[in-house]
Scaffold this motif. Structure first.
Motif, PDB file in Angstrom:
ATOM      1  N   ARG A   1      46.414  42.671  28.769  1.00 11.70           N
ATOM      2  CA  ARG A   1      45.192  43.371  28.156  1.00 11.70           C
ATOM      3  C   ARG A   1      44.891  44.626  28.645  1.00 11.70           C
ATOM      4  NH1 ARG A   1      41.949  39.092  30.028  1.00 11.70           N
ATOM      5  NH2 ARG A   1      43.062  37.311  29.360  1.00 11.70           N
ATOM      6  N   GLU A   2      44.991  44.618  30.060  1.00 16.95           N
ATOM      7  CA  GLU A   2      44.690  45.992  30.907  1.00 16.95           C
ATOM      8  C   GLU A   2      45.437  47.155  30.135  1.00 16.95           C
ATOM      9  OE1 GLU A   2      44.881  45.343  34.848  1.00 16.95           O
ATOM     10  OE2 GLU A   2      42.862  44.204  34.849  1.00 16.95           O
TER      11      GLU A   2
ATOM     12  N   LYS B   1      46.062  39.020  31.818  1.00 17.33           N
ATOM     13  CA  LYS B   1      45.250  40.327  32.426  1.00 17.33           C
ATOM     14  C   LYS B   1      46.164  41.540  32.435  1.00 17.33           C
ATOM     15  CE  LYS B   1      42.990  41.992  36.640  1.00 17.33           C
ATOM     16  NZ  LYS B   1      42.797  41.579  38.202  1.00 17.33           N
TER      17      LYS B   1
ATOM     18  N   ASP C   1      48.890  37.141  36.801  1.00 16.78           N
ATOM     19  CA  ASP C   1      48.250  36.963  35.822  1.00 16.78           C
ATOM     20  C   ASP C   1      48.542  37.747  34.624  1.00 16.78           C
ATOM     21  OD1 ASP C   1      46.296  36.283  33.839  1.00 16.78           O
ATOM     22  OD2 ASP C   1      44.520  36.796  34.927  1.00 16.78           O
TER      23      ASP C   1
END
Length: 74
Positions: free
Chosen positions: A11-12, A8, A5
């Motif tokens: 963003r993390e 994800k 992903d």
């Protein structure tokens, strides 16, 4: 093929977008392939994604042409 992903991950890891994430992963995979650090059957790209996901890799965007002040010619 393993599903990852990417949204994800970027963003993390506080990466602005998936294109910069791709550049970071590609640079890390190239680093690994040039040093031949990887043992076993793991692919360079998989290891690079893993390194980024685990926070082992940091990146910095460098402005190649710093802005100069408009100083009138003498």
């Amino acid at each position: 093929m393993i599903y990852m992903d990417l949204e994800k991950i970027y963003r993390e890891r506080d990466i602005p977008n998936k294109y910069i994430l791709t550049l970071v992963i590609a640079a890390r995979a190239r680093q690994l392939s040039e040093r031949k650090d990887l043992g076993g059957d793991e692919k360079y790209i998989s290891k690079a994604v893993s390194d980024v996901t685990d926070g082992k890799i940091s990146y910095k965007i460098i402005d190649p042409l710093p802005k100069t002040e408009n100083v009138p010619a003498a």
